[in-house]
Design a protein around this motif. Structure first.
Motif, PDB file in Angstrom:
ATOM      1  N   ILE B 260       0.850  -1.203   0.000  1.00  0.00           N
ATOM      2  CA  ILE B 260       0.000   0.000   0.000  1.00  0.00           C
ATOM      3  C   ILE B 260       0.881   1.246   0.000  1.00  0.00           C
ATOM      4  O   ILE B 260       0.614   2.220  -0.705  1.00  0.00           O
ATOM      5  CB  ILE B 260      -0.974  -0.006   1.201  1.00  0.00           C
ATOM      6  N   ALA B 261       1.949   1.211   0.793  1.00  0.00           N
ATOM      7  CA  ALA B 261       2.826   2.391   0.887  1.00  0.00           C
ATOM      8  C   ALA B 261       3.320   2.806  -0.495  1.00  0.00           C
ATOM      9  O   ALA B 261       3.272   3.981  -0.853  1.00  0.00           O
ATOM     10  CB  ALA B 261       4.006   2.101   1.814  1.00  0.00           C
ATOM     11  N   VAL B 263       2.109   2.269  -3.581  1.00  0.00           N
ATOM     12  CA  VAL B 263       1.117   2.853  -4.498  1.00  0.00           C
ATOM     13  C   VAL B 263       0.510   4.124  -3.920  1.00  0.00           C
ATOM     14  O   VAL B 263       0.131   5.039  -4.652  1.00  0.00           O
ATOM     15  CB  VAL B 263       0.022   1.824  -4.895  1.00  0.00           C
ATOM     16  N   LEU B 264       0.448   4.215  -2.597  1.00  0.00           N
ATOM     17  CA  LEU B 264      -0.034   5.443  -1.964  1.00  0.00           C
ATOM     18  C   LEU B 264       0.944   6.585  -2.256  1.00  0.00           C
ATOM     19  O   LEU B 264       0.547   7.702  -2.594  1.00  0.00           O
ATOM     20  CB  LEU B 264      -0.168   5.231  -0.454  1.00  0.00           C
ATOM     21  N   GLU B 265       2.215   6.280  -2.124  1.00  0.00           N
ATOM     22  CA  GLU B 265       3.277   7.257  -2.365  1.00  0.00           C
ATOM     23  C   GLU B 265       3.151   7.856  -3.760  1.00  0.00           C
ATOM     24  O   GLU B 265       3.164   9.078  -3.939  1.00  0.00           O
ATOM     25  CB  GLU B 265       4.609   6.501  -2.219  1.00  0.00           C
ATOM     26  N   ASN B 266       3.011   6.992  -4.744  1.00  0.00           N
ATOM     27  CA  ASN B 266       2.899   7.480  -6.113  1.00  0.00           C
ATOM     28  C   ASN B 266       1.536   8.115  -6.388  1.00  0.00           C
ATOM     29  O   ASN B 266       1.438   9.059  -7.160  1.00  0.00           O
ATOM     30  CB  ASN B 266       3.186   6.351  -7.104  1.00  0.00           C
ATOM     31  N   SER B 267       0.505   7.613  -5.732  1.00  0.00           N
ATOM     32  CA  SER B 267      -0.815   8.219  -5.919  1.00  0.00           C
ATOM     33  C   SER B 267      -0.842   9.630  -5.338  1.00  0.00           C
ATOM     34  O   SER B 267      -1.486  10.529  -5.882  1.00  0.00           O
ATOM     35  CB  SER B 267      -1.900   7.375  -5.236  1.00  0.00           C
TER      36      SER B 267
END
Lengths: 496, 496
Positions: B260-261, B263-267
């Motif tokens: 999650i970290a 994809v969250l980072e890039n999102s």
């Protein structure tokens, strides 16, 4: 921080205050006069900062309306009690200094505008939000009529070379398209020069709390004018109240630019919060601790502004400024698209307390809230301030009440919740002797963080449902409390 | 940076490479073996970092498929030419060191997995995006079949106590729900122990460009394992390749959390860009310079990550990771809602080149693009890299071509635009002698910033339309150029 309401006797409508203003002026002979329109959370503190100018000795007059909701502030300020109770000690210090110097006065009489060299606009400009039962934003609108009236009250009487400095958060375009024509027309009608007045825009970045004064005086400022002489006049004035040696001013190219900057700034923050909402719910489902994920990501400088999960967004700015901006694009710049992405940020944030409640309900499983006793710790929207305006705790509270839960409220800063007219407890110990079922931590006040007192009270109880909606409980506290209670935290699916 | 394509002769399908691998192993007797699956932009550089381990002397084998698109990389790496041309001098330095030590080999033969102590997964996992003619995202899907096949190729032959370290950006849940059962089943079927294998997840934060190696070796890392022994093994391994004394590792509670970290980072980054898009268009309408507005707001530490206007978002991560995350919530965690806010970020960013084009068209007024000659400066998606994957310049270029404009392309880093199979010029001087009508600055390469050469060429011309889509022209340049040309900048409505 809270407004101190007082008895005010009869409202002085249609009674002139000219005599007192003239006498104040006589006592402050030859001083430049600064008038502040609006004695709210910004205006009242601005009056202190101006009367304690770094370089000048201004005569400062605060103006507000002689209404039930505002007149007491005028009276209070003149009678030796500053109308805003603040945790920042500088507020009282500045107030006492001004009272001693005698260069601060408050009035309801617009006669004050006639003697002003500088008028600072600090009145509110609200957005009317319509939401459905589920707190979903359906519609929003801005009514400029009372704002326009306030500007007209200045135009009717102001000096022809006045500097009007707008601090109110306005729809972008307001200085140029609304204020300028009003002032120009008023001066023309009065047979005065219509090219000597100055209109500037410079928004504050006030942060209620322990650094209340510093958040204005010791912080960066952006400013602009409708023309160069206006921008120059604003610059000169701001240098007399802000420590521009440490926090240099930034001049932008137009009032549209600074007006956009203000609402963009707040929309960015609202959007950053909104961004995390769906990830918070995803983390709850995927048994992930979103707090540790966010902390790990924040190590990257490019990701420092990433926000944590929580119960929601409150206060006067983030809940409406994106709408103000969108309304402006639609109504002052004729683009019906508005700013849907930013509006959606508000819509998502409005739903946060609903989501927090849904998560709690899911974790409560079959337990019915009816006749259960709950204690909510914190009613203000932000840690360590007493501001309850648009607090998300209200939505959460209403859901508890709607489900026939008995709710006790505690807040170390708020004794009376004005918006819903409820008393708030200053102590919570006794409530724990009251066969409590649920404890909800709803505001991240320092008092609740690493609280030995709270921990001991929890340990004297059995089988509580402890719901931390703002992520203040430490790993150790959660571990310890989980031995006797069921503990859940918004944004954490890893606790079970 | 670009992939160096070479002639490779016949593809060695179904031909064993066991003999060469065994001989490589013999030359690297008693060394721990690290195998890297996937020799793309991440895997190839990881192979260099592992063969130049800070503390260990690994035998490193890179594995890729014996296909038309990938086999040349294997051959090239073994024959003395590192397959990625990079502006970071450390890449060549590390490669030469590894070749000298003889501890780096590349192969297409999955036999390599059988001798690996650690296998690093660096293969791609793509999202299939469907967009309409107007570049509006309509649908997206993830096909895990080839990813699963790659994992099976490991499970069929790997040691029972192997450490599989996943660096690929995967839909959250993949390590636990996809990879773990595949490996477990494979080992069971092979009659081996099914509780000795270790699966960990640790994503890179690679940044193509001059700090290519450092962006892996000298940067913070997050990691996790499917169990504690996996997390411990990953920690031990990462300490041998990353300077964890300066950049401490962060262990998260589960592979779901690190997945999650990533994809969250890039999102978050994609969302930050998307946030500014509508404000950029608003600024263009309201005659505001959004760059100066953003700079003024960025002075607040809470607002540092606010982004500037531009032509759009490209590259392999930001254009798809939010979709990967949303797909995961829908398909691996059974919540049909997905992550609509983050998906919308991608949708908005995809439209950026369209908006830039529309703004240009509006400013061109009645001028028809048909038979006009345009020069585009920059085709890669990011300044000072040669990466053209999903570059927004492509969408913009296509619109010019669709409108029968004749387009010349320049890029100091890209000589051949692989995705649309076009030659790109290394010099632009001659094009200026070619009766140019339009110059578009489409990538913010350093070569275009404060360029005396470019300025002189502009000054030798008359009546150009200069369109800066990435905001690199300075105030002075704009002023100077506006004397002879029409200059427009995305996100700036203050120039006319």
């Amino acid at each position: 921080m809270s407004l101190i309401n007082k008895n005010y006797g009869l409202l002085p409508r249609n009674i002139s205050d000219k005599k007192n203003i003239d006498s104040f002026l006589l006592n402050n002979n030859n001083k430049e006069v600064v008038v502040i329109q609006g004695l709210g959370f910004v205006g009242a503190v601005m009056s202190l900062i101006c009367s304690n100018s770094i370089t000048n000795d201004y005569a400062v007059i605060g103006v507000d309306l002689p209404n039930k909701d505002t007149y007491w502030k005028i009276k209070s300020l003149n009678e030796g009690v500053f109308p805003i109770k603040a945790s920042d000690p500088k507020v009282e210090e500045y107030y006492l200094k001004a009272m001693k110097k005698g260069n601060l006065y408050a009035t309801y009489d617009s006669y004050a505008y006639s003697i002003a060299d500088t008028i600072i606009i600090d009145i509110n400009l609200d957005v009317k939000k319509k939401t459905d039962d589920n707190n979903t934003l359906n519609h929003y609108d801005v009514d400029l009529s009372s704002f326009k009236k306030a500007i007209e009250s200045i135009g009717k009487i102001c000096k022809e070379n006045v500097l009007i400095l707008v601090e109110t958060t306005v729809p972008p375009g307001t200085c140029n398209k609304i204020i300028k024509p009003i002032i120009k027309n008023c001066l023309q009608r009065r047979g005065l020069s219509n090219n000597k007045f100055k209109i500037a825009h410079s928004y504050e970045r006030v942060m209620p709390g322990p650094d209340y004064i510093d958040s204005i005086q010791n912080f960066y400022r952006v400013y602009s004018g409708i023309d160069e002489k206006s921008a120059n006049a604003a610059e000169s004035f701001l240098k007399t109240i802000i420590r521009t040696d440490k926090f240099p001013l930034t001049r932008l190219g137009s009032t549209n630019a600074t007006e956009i900057a203000k609402v963009l700034e707040n929309s960015y923050r609202a959007m950053n919060i909104a961004f995390v909402v769906e990830w918070s719910r995803f983390a709850e489902e995927a048994e992930v601790n979103l707090y540790e994920v966010v902390e790990a990501i924040r190590m990257r400088p490019t990701h420092r502004n990433l926000m944590l999960p929580g119960i929601g967004v409150g206060g006067y700015c983030l809940t409406k400024d994106p709408l103000l901006a969108s309304w402006s694009r639609q109504n002052l710049f004729d683009n019906n698209e508005g700013l849907p992405q930013s509006v959606n940020g508000v819509r998502i944030n409005d739903k946060m307390p609903i989501y927090a409640y849904q998560f709690m309900q899911k974790e409560l499983e079959s337990i019915n809230l009816k006749d259960k006793k709950a204690l909510m710790l914190g009613v203000s929207y932000r840690s360590d301030v007493a501001d309850t305006r648009y607090t998300p705790v209200e939505t959460f509270y209403n859901l508890l009440i709607d489900n026939n839960c008995e709710v006790f409220l505690h807040d170390p800063y708020v004794s009376f919740w004005e918006e819903i007219e409820l008393d708030v407890l200053a102590e919570y110990e006794e409530i724990f002797n009251n066969s409590l079922d649920i404890v909800i931590i709803s505001t991240a006040h320092s008092e609740y963080v690493n609280s030995q007192k709270l921990l001991e009270l929890f340990q004297q109880q059995n089988n509580l449902f402890i719901f931390d909606a703002v992520g203040v409980l430490s790993e150790n506290e959660i571990k310890l409390l989980s031995e006797k209670h069921k503990v859940r935290v918004v944004g954490r699916g890893d606790i079970s």
